[in-house]
Design an enzyme around this catalytic site. Structure first.
Site, PDB file in Angstrom:
ATOM      1  N   GLU A 129      65.482  44.993  43.527  1.00  0.00           N
ATOM      2  CA  GLU A 129      66.489  45.122  44.581  1.00  0.00           C
ATOM      3  C   GLU A 129      66.888  43.769  45.171  1.00  0.00           C
ATOM      4  O   GLU A 129      66.049  42.934  45.459  1.00  0.00           O
ATOM      5  CB  GLU A 129      65.973  46.033  45.701  1.00  0.00           C
ATOM      6  CG  GLU A 129      65.651  47.455  45.251  1.00  0.00           C
ATOM      7  CD  GLU A 129      66.876  48.245  44.787  1.00  0.00           C
ATOM      8  OE1 GLU A 129      68.010  47.801  45.075  1.00  0.00           O
ATOM      9  OE2 GLU A 129      66.687  49.284  44.119  1.00  0.00           O
TER      10      GLU A 129
ATOM     11  N   ARG B 106      68.198  62.164  53.126  1.00  0.00           N
ATOM     12  CA  ARG B 106      68.694  63.424  52.568  1.00  0.00           C
ATOM     13  C   ARG B 106      67.626  64.507  52.654  1.00  0.00           C
ATOM     14  O   ARG B 106      67.915  65.679  52.800  1.00  0.00           O
ATOM     15  CB  ARG B 106      69.123  63.192  51.106  1.00  0.00           C
ATOM     16  CG  ARG B 106      69.841  64.349  50.455  1.00  0.00           C
ATOM     17  CD  ARG B 106      70.342  63.991  49.065  1.00  0.00           C
ATOM     18  NE  ARG B 106      69.320  63.443  48.178  1.00  0.00           N
ATOM     19  CZ  ARG B 106      68.382  64.167  47.555  1.00  0.00           C
ATOM     20  NH1 ARG B 106      68.316  65.462  47.723  1.00  0.00           N
ATOM     21  NH2 ARG B 106      67.498  63.580  46.767  1.00  0.00           N
TER      22      ARG B 106
ATOM     23  N   CYS C 128      62.351  53.658  50.956  1.00  0.00           N
ATOM     24  CA  CYS C 128      62.244  52.402  50.194  1.00  0.00           C
ATOM     25  C   CYS C 128      63.121  51.314  50.803  1.00  0.00           C
ATOM     26  O   CYS C 128      62.682  50.178  50.992  1.00  0.00           O
ATOM     27  CB  CYS C 128      62.596  52.627  48.730  1.00  0.00           C
ATOM     28  SG  CYS C 128      61.315  53.564  47.886  1.00  0.00           S
TER      29      CYS C 128
ATOM     30  N   HIS D  78      62.265  49.124  42.351  1.00  0.00           N
ATOM     31  CA  HIS D  78      62.302  50.567  42.103  1.00  0.00           C
ATOM     32  C   HIS D  78      61.919  50.837  40.647  1.00  0.00           C
ATOM     33  O   HIS D  78      62.383  50.131  39.743  1.00  0.00           O
ATOM     34  CB  HIS D  78      63.724  51.105  42.344  1.00  0.00           C
ATOM     35  CG  HIS D  78      63.909  51.733  43.686  1.00  0.00           C
ATOM     36  ND1 HIS D  78      64.907  51.363  44.552  1.00  0.00           N
ATOM     37  CD2 HIS D  78      63.226  52.735  44.318  1.00  0.00           C
ATOM     38  CE1 HIS D  78      64.829  52.103  45.656  1.00  0.00           C
ATOM     39  NE2 HIS D  78      63.825  52.942  45.538  1.00  0.00           N
TER      40      HIS D  78
HETATM   41  N1  PCA Z   1      60.866  56.217  46.694  1.00  0.00           N
HETATM   42  C1  PCA Z   1      61.662  56.613  47.832  1.00  0.00           C
HETATM   43  C2  PCA Z   1      60.708  56.568  49.007  1.00  0.00           C
HETATM   44  C3  PCA Z   1      59.335  56.478  48.434  1.00  0.00           C
HETATM   45  C4  PCA Z   1      59.537  56.155  47.015  1.00  0.00           C
HETATM   46  O1  PCA Z   1      58.651  55.900  46.198  1.00  0.00           O
HETATM   47  C5  PCA Z   1      62.918  55.790  48.006  1.00  0.00           C
HETATM   48  O2  PCA Z   1      63.454  55.284  46.996  1.00  0.00           O
HETATM   49  O3  PCA Z   1      63.392  55.630  49.119  1.00  0.00           O
END
Ligand code: PCA
Length: 215
Positions: free
Chosen positions: A79, A89, A142, A166
């Site tokens: 990111e 959501r 996240c 991610h």
């Molecule tokens: N993914 C979620 C929150 C926790 C995770 O592992 C997100 O992308 O916000």
């Protein structure tokens, strides 16, 4: 010795595992000579930041890398930016569901990661694994942890570099999902993280390679 705090979220949204922390657990204890400190953090808006800050105080890391699941993405994505917005959501693991709320009243609209993300992307790719830069971490927990860690670094820990990765679903998570749901084997996710971290240790400056999007 360089110290890196690497966190992964606990399972959320009806999943029984979170590939983020499962992959973090598979990381070696040292990468490119840096000590890796592993921590599971709760998928909860109000609790994730304090959990990371407690670990920062305890371990005094040089860098912090938070990792989370992005179901639907097909490879590890690093990111670039976190925004000052929570818009959930689904409720988080404590039932919190903020809608259109600022994460920090006195924070910037957005923070860019302070990690060398293009060098990280390049090193993962050079090892034969797909990897992209992402320009949105979403508006859920996240984005919240990425934003809050960059906020606390800007305000209180100026020497710590921080960022977020991610990861896709792991293979075993998609067995009962519709045909075509993207996934990666967990060991390939862990290897991708390892190569990304290796580049974090070896690059104080980022490299200038093309990675942007046209849409
Ligand atoms: N993914 C979620 C929150 C926790 C995770 O592992 C997100 O992308 O916000």
């Amino acid at each position: 010795m360089t110290r890196i705090l690497v966190t992964g979220f606990d399972p959320f949204g009806g999943e029984s595992v979170n590939p983020a922390f499962e992959a973090v657990k598979l990381l070696p204890d040292t990468i490119a000579g840096a000590e890796i400190i592993k921590l599971e953090i709760p998928t909860v808006f109000s609790k994730s930041g304090p959990a990371v800050e407690a670990a920062i105080k305890e371990h005094q890391p040089d860098m912090v890398l938070n990792v989370g699941q992005a179901g639907g993405r097909s490879c590890v994505s690093i990111e670039k930016v976190a925004i000052n917005l929570a818009d959930a959501r689904i409720p988080d693991n404590a039932g919190e569901q903020p809608v259109d709320e600022a994460l920090q009243a006195d924070g910037e609209t957005a923070y860019f990661t302070t990690l060398p993300i293009k060098a990280m992307m390049q090193n993962v790719r050079e090892h034969g694994l797909p990897c992209v830069i992402s320009y949105t971490a979403g508006t859920y927990v996240c984005n919240c942890i990425m934003y809050n860690v960059l906020y606390m670094c800007a305000k209180r820990y100026p020497n710590i570099r921080a960022g977020f990765i991610h990861v896709p679903y792991a293979s075993e998570q998609v067995v009962t999902k519709p045909n075509g749901t993207p996934f990666m084997p967990l060991d390939a996710i862990a290897k991708s993280l390892e190569y990304a971290i290796e580049a974090m240790v070896r690059n104080t400056e980022d490299v200038k390679v093309q990675a942007g999007e046209t849409h």
